[in-house]
Motif scaffolding. Structure first.
Motif, PDB file in Angstrom:
ATOM      1  N   ARG A  79     -22.032 -42.870  12.260  1.00 55.41           N
ATOM      2  CA  ARG A  79     -20.727 -42.256  11.994  1.00 55.41           C
ATOM      3  C   ARG A  79     -20.693 -42.090  10.478  1.00 55.41           C
ATOM      4  O   ARG A  79     -20.290 -40.959   9.963  1.00 55.41           O
ATOM      5  CB  ARG A  79     -19.576 -43.232  12.170  1.00 55.41           C
ATOM      6  CG  ARG A  79     -19.255 -42.994  13.699  1.00 55.41           C
ATOM      7  CD  ARG A  79     -17.824 -43.759  13.790  1.00 55.41           C
ATOM      8  NE  ARG A  79     -17.942 -45.044  13.907  1.00 55.41           N
ATOM      9  CZ  ARG A  79     -18.188 -46.123  14.629  1.00 55.41           C
ATOM     10  NH1 ARG A  79     -18.593 -45.603  15.773  1.00 55.41           N
ATOM     11  NH2 ARG A  79     -18.100 -47.151  14.492  1.00 55.41           N
ATOM     12  N   LEU A  80     -21.474 -43.026   9.526  1.00 58.53           N
ATOM     13  CA  LEU A  80     -21.178 -42.930   8.234  1.00 58.53           C
ATOM     14  C   LEU A  80     -22.355 -42.218   7.544  1.00 58.53           C
ATOM     15  O   LEU A  80     -22.166 -41.127   6.546  1.00 58.53           O
ATOM     16  CB  LEU A  80     -21.252 -44.192   7.574  1.00 58.53           C
ATOM     17  CG  LEU A  80     -20.775 -44.499   5.891  1.00 58.53           C
ATOM     18  CD1 LEU A  80     -19.571 -43.561   5.694  1.00 58.53           C
ATOM     19  CD2 LEU A  80     -20.665 -45.877   5.501  1.00 58.53           C
ATOM     20  N   ASN A  81     -23.668 -42.338   8.172  1.00 57.80           N
ATOM     21  CA  ASN A  81     -24.781 -41.602   7.498  1.00 57.80           C
ATOM     22  C   ASN A  81     -25.122 -40.195   8.389  1.00 57.80           C
ATOM     23  O   ASN A  81     -26.055 -39.668   7.390  1.00 57.80           O
ATOM     24  CB  ASN A  81     -26.023 -42.396   7.900  1.00 57.80           C
ATOM     25  CG  ASN A  81     -26.088 -43.937   6.978  1.00 57.80           C
ATOM     26  OD1 ASN A  81     -25.005 -43.984   5.942  1.00 57.80           O
ATOM     27  ND2 ASN A  81     -26.817 -45.071   7.401  1.00 57.80           N
ATOM     28  N   ALA A  82     -24.446 -39.907   9.546  1.00 56.33           N
ATOM     29  CA  ALA A  82     -24.926 -38.672   9.973  1.00 56.33           C
ATOM     30  C   ALA A  82     -23.605 -37.982  10.130  1.00 56.33           C
ATOM     31  O   ALA A  82     -23.718 -36.521   9.783  1.00 56.33           O
ATOM     32  CB  ALA A  82     -25.525 -38.931  11.095  1.00 56.33           C
ATOM     33  N   LEU A  83     -22.466 -38.312  10.626  1.00 62.06           N
ATOM     34  CA  LEU A  83     -21.333 -37.705  10.862  1.00 62.06           C
ATOM     35  C   LEU A  83     -20.726 -37.181   9.818  1.00 62.06           C
ATOM     36  O   LEU A  83     -20.163 -36.035   9.466  1.00 62.06           O
ATOM     37  CB  LEU A  83     -20.513 -38.263  12.054  1.00 62.06           C
ATOM     38  CG  LEU A  83     -20.543 -38.202  13.540  1.00 62.06           C
ATOM     39  CD1 LEU A  83     -19.729 -38.938  14.175  1.00 62.06           C
ATOM     40  CD2 LEU A  83     -20.795 -36.923  13.882  1.00 62.06           C
ATOM     41  N   ALA A  84     -20.542 -38.113   8.900  1.00 59.58           N
ATOM     42  CA  ALA A  84     -19.741 -37.995   7.611  1.00 59.58           C
ATOM     43  C   ALA A  84     -20.453 -36.957   6.656  1.00 59.58           C
ATOM     44  O   ALA A  84     -19.708 -35.879   6.533  1.00 59.58           O
ATOM     45  CB  ALA A  84     -19.726 -39.155   6.731  1.00 59.58           C
ATOM     46  N   PRO A  85     -21.804 -36.729   6.660  1.00 62.51           N
ATOM     47  CA  PRO A  85     -22.435 -35.684   5.705  1.00 62.51           C
ATOM     48  C   PRO A  85     -22.168 -34.481   6.334  1.00 62.51           C
ATOM     49  O   PRO A  85     -21.882 -33.418   5.978  1.00 62.51           O
ATOM     50  CB  PRO A  85     -23.892 -36.013   5.878  1.00 62.51           C
ATOM     51  CG  PRO A  85     -23.816 -37.816   5.866  1.00 62.51           C
ATOM     52  CD  PRO A  85     -22.782 -37.954   6.813  1.00 62.51           C
ATOM     53  N   ALA A  86     -22.033 -34.462   7.781  1.00 58.91           N
ATOM     54  CA  ALA A  86     -21.964 -33.259   8.611  1.00 58.91           C
ATOM     55  C   ALA A  86     -20.475 -32.618   8.535  1.00 58.91           C
ATOM     56  O   ALA A  86     -20.369 -31.504   8.106  1.00 58.91           O
ATOM     57  CB  ALA A  86     -21.941 -33.431  10.314  1.00 58.91           C
ATOM     58  N   TYR A  87     -19.647 -33.631   8.471  1.00 58.97           N
ATOM     59  CA  TYR A  87     -18.052 -33.115   8.056  1.00 58.97           C
ATOM     60  C   TYR A  87     -18.238 -32.588   6.834  1.00 58.97           C
ATOM     61  O   TYR A  87     -17.566 -31.549   6.184  1.00 58.97           O
ATOM     62  CB  TYR A  87     -17.313 -34.268   8.344  1.00 58.97           C
ATOM     63  CG  TYR A  87     -16.873 -34.775   9.559  1.00 58.97           C
ATOM     64  CD1 TYR A  87     -17.298 -34.190  10.672  1.00 58.97           C
ATOM     65  CD2 TYR A  87     -16.723 -36.143   9.732  1.00 58.97           C
ATOM     66  CE1 TYR A  87     -17.212 -34.679  12.025  1.00 58.97           C
ATOM     67  CE2 TYR A  87     -16.665 -36.658  11.122  1.00 58.97           C
ATOM     68  CZ  TYR A  87     -16.945 -35.961  12.211  1.00 58.97           C
ATOM     69  OH  TYR A  87     -16.925 -36.628  13.412  1.00 58.97           O
ATOM     70  N   LEU A  88     -18.639 -33.285   5.817  1.00 61.54           N
ATOM     71  CA  LEU A  88     -18.595 -32.817   4.375  1.00 61.54           C
ATOM     72  C   LEU A  88     -19.373 -31.325   3.966  1.00 61.54           C
ATOM     73  O   LEU A  88     -18.774 -30.522   3.359  1.00 61.54           O
ATOM     74  CB  LEU A  88     -19.489 -34.018   3.419  1.00 61.54           C
ATOM     75  CG  LEU A  88     -18.466 -35.074   3.004  1.00 61.54           C
ATOM     76  CD1 LEU A  88     -19.335 -36.172   2.613  1.00 61.54           C
ATOM     77  CD2 LEU A  88     -17.566 -34.863   1.960  1.00 61.54           C
ATOM     78  N   ALA A  89     -20.485 -31.205   4.775  1.00 62.94           N
ATOM     79  CA  ALA A  89     -21.260 -30.114   4.811  1.00 62.94           C
ATOM     80  C   ALA A  89     -20.356 -29.022   5.289  1.00 62.94           C
ATOM     81  O   ALA A  89     -20.299 -28.068   4.673  1.00 62.94           O
ATOM     82  CB  ALA A  89     -22.563 -30.046   5.505  1.00 62.94           C
ATOM     83  N   ALA A  90     -19.934 -29.176   6.382  1.00 62.56           N
ATOM     84  CA  ALA A  90     -18.756 -28.021   6.990  1.00 62.56           C
ATOM     85  C   ALA A  90     -17.731 -27.889   5.998  1.00 62.56           C
ATOM     86  O   ALA A  90     -17.596 -26.451   5.869  1.00 62.56           O
ATOM     87  CB  ALA A  90     -18.560 -28.537   8.238  1.00 62.56           C
TER      88      ALA A  90
END
Length: 298
Positions: A78-89
């Protein structure tokens, strides 16, 4: 108009250095506390990015408990993969560049010499796999990105290897430290300076190079060699210093497998941004000056 920079993960070693550094005139940084912004909440991330006309976002937030991640797979992802995905989007929608910090753990450590930025990633731990996924999310979602891998980060702040060695030296008559894992110690302050330079370049220049970079201090050593450097530095400053004996990784088993080789090449960082990292020994001296005080005169 001031350059407003959003920093995620402001409570960590690198985030602390980013928040306290002198950014220069016309730059304002904002580092919301973890309680104020949950980066694993997609809606909250979207709202934070849309809140102001940020010139850049720097993401240092990460799940870094490498061994604990083996048993907390969901939390790490959640913190290392999903969070960067949300930030990038969110940053891509707003046309904002993102600078994202990653790790040497995306490599399996079997390579010889320093890893180039385009070397194949082969993570062998939950932590490494989740960070590799975060990299991929940033790369594929926001074209205006810089993924910056680092390793062996230390500073006067939070828990880290330098502070642990100094604490153990005060409690024990000798230390035993792994001597068959090799890497590049990195000052959080030096890394923060590089991240700041990259973020400002991306903010000011739409044609600035996007891509993946490595940022570590120059030179490589083992954990044992690093510990001996810390002890020598402590002794030079009049602090307690004890002998450091080498042991193999097999003598210190951990839930997560560590890369035997974590050396990272900083060649593309220098080519793209003109950043030439200083030796880790010089960076260590600065950290020990802050933790202990200056070296005694001979």
């Amino acid at each position: 108009m001031a350059h407003e920079i959003l920093i995620l993960g402001g409570g960590g070693q690198v985030g602390t250095e980013l928040a306290r550094r002198a950014w220069g005139p016309g730059v304002a940084v904002h580092a919301p506390a973890r309680a104020a912004l949950d980066v694993t909440d997609e809606a909250a991330v979207a709202a934070a990015v849309a809140e102001r006309p940020w010139r850049a976002v720097i993401n240092t937030a990460a799940y870094t408990a490498v061994d604990k991640a083996e048993g907390e797979v969901g939390a790490a992802w959640r913190l290392n993969a999903l969070a960067p995905a949300y930030l990038a989007a969110a940053t891509a929608r707003a046309g904002i560049p993102i600078v994202h910090v990653s790790t040497d753990y995306v490599f399996d450590g079997s390579g010889e010499g320093a890893y180039a930025t385009d070397a194949p990633v082969r993570p062998t731990s939950v932590y490494g796999a989740s960070k590799a996924a975060g990299e991929l999310a940033v790369r594929t979602t926001n074209p205006r990105h810089a993924v910056v891998r680092t390793a062996w980060v230390v500073s006067p702040h939070r828990a880290n290897f330098v502070k642990t060695m100094l604490r153990l030296a005060a409690e024990r008559d000798r230390l035993t430290v792994v001597d068959d894992q090799r890497g590049c110690p990195t000052s959080a302050g030096d890394l923060a300076a590089a991240l700041a330079a990259i973020a400002l370049r991306l903010a000011e220049d739409p044609g600035a190079p996007a891509g993946t970079y490595h940022c570590v201090n120059a030179g490589a050593t083992t954990w044992c060699g690093f510990a001996r450097g810390i002890m020598a530095g402590a002794q030079a400053r009049g602090a307690r210093s004890v002998p450091v004996e080498p042991i193999p990784t097999s003598a210190f088993p951990t839930p997560a497998r560590r890369p035997a080789n974590s050396e990272l090449s900083t060649e593309t960082l220098t080519q793209a941004f003109g950043i030439v990292p200083r030796p880790w020994t010089a960076a260590l001296d600065d950290i020990l000056d802050q933790l202990i005080g200056p070296a005694k005169q001979a």
